[in-house]
Design a protein around this motif. Structure first.
Motif, mmCIF file in Angstrom:
data_model
loop_
_atom_site.group_PDB
_atom_site.id
_atom_site.type_symbol
_atom_site.label_atom_id
_atom_site.label_comp_id
_atom_site.label_asym_id
_atom_site.label_seq_id
_atom_site.Cartn_x
_atom_site.Cartn_y
_atom_site.Cartn_z
ATOM 1 N N TYR A 132 1.155 -1.147 0.078
ATOM 2 C CA TYR A 132 0.232 0.377 0.004
ATOM 3 C C TYR A 132 0.680 1.296 0.283
ATOM 4 O O TYR A 132 2.426 1.289 0.772
ATOM 5 N N ASN B 273 -0.943 6.718 0.997
ATOM 6 C CA ASN B 273 -3.011 7.157 1.152
ATOM 7 C C ASN B 273 -3.569 6.266 1.061
ATOM 8 O O ASN B 273 -5.027 5.581 1.418
ATOM 9 N N ASP B 274 -2.552 4.656 1.661
ATOM 10 C CA ASP B 274 -3.862 3.109 1.927
ATOM 11 C C ASP B 274 -3.974 2.173 0.820
ATOM 12 O O ASP B 274 -5.254 2.123 0.321
ATOM 13 N N LYS B 275 -3.360 2.961 -0.226
ATOM 14 C CA LYS B 275 -4.371 2.852 -1.608
ATOM 15 C C LYS B 275 -3.546 2.088 -2.075
ATOM 16 O O LYS B 275 -2.403 1.201 -1.903
ATOM 17 N N TYR B 276 -4.340 0.582 -2.081
ATOM 18 C CA TYR B 276 -3.545 -1.199 -2.587
ATOM 19 C C TYR B 276 -2.853 -0.720 -3.484
ATOM 20 O O TYR B 276 -2.951 0.257 -4.570
ATOM 21 N N CYS B 277 -1.576 -1.547 -3.814
ATOM 22 C CA CYS B 277 -0.504 -1.168 -5.484
ATOM 23 C C CYS B 277 -0.240 -2.323 -5.929
ATOM 24 O O CYS B 277 0.400 -2.278 -6.690
#
Length: 66
Positions: free
Chosen positions: A48, A51-55
């Motif tokens: 992540y 911004n806690d967005k999955y990568c």
């Protein structure tokens, strides 16, 4: 919401692709036992950004990410 207690700072090989200084972190989602007594567990980490967005996912031994 992601539990902050489970965050793993990415270093070594994983940290080259997702540097912790840029805010990336990993969470272990699975661990596969070694195939031999002298082997290491293989871990799968979900990665992540700050911004806690999955990568994406990353697989490797503990010594490859920490």
């Amino acid at each position: 919401m992601i539990n902050k207690m489970n965050k793993i700072e990415l270093k070594k090989d994983a940290g080259l692709r997702w540097p912790s200084e840029d805010g990336y972190y990993g969470i272990i989602v699975s661990a596969i036992p070694p195939m031999h007594i002298w082997g290491e567990k293989m871990y799968t980490l979900e990665i992540y950004d700050k911004n806690d967005k999955y990568c994406g996912k990353w697989k490797g031994t503990y010594t490859e990410f920490n």
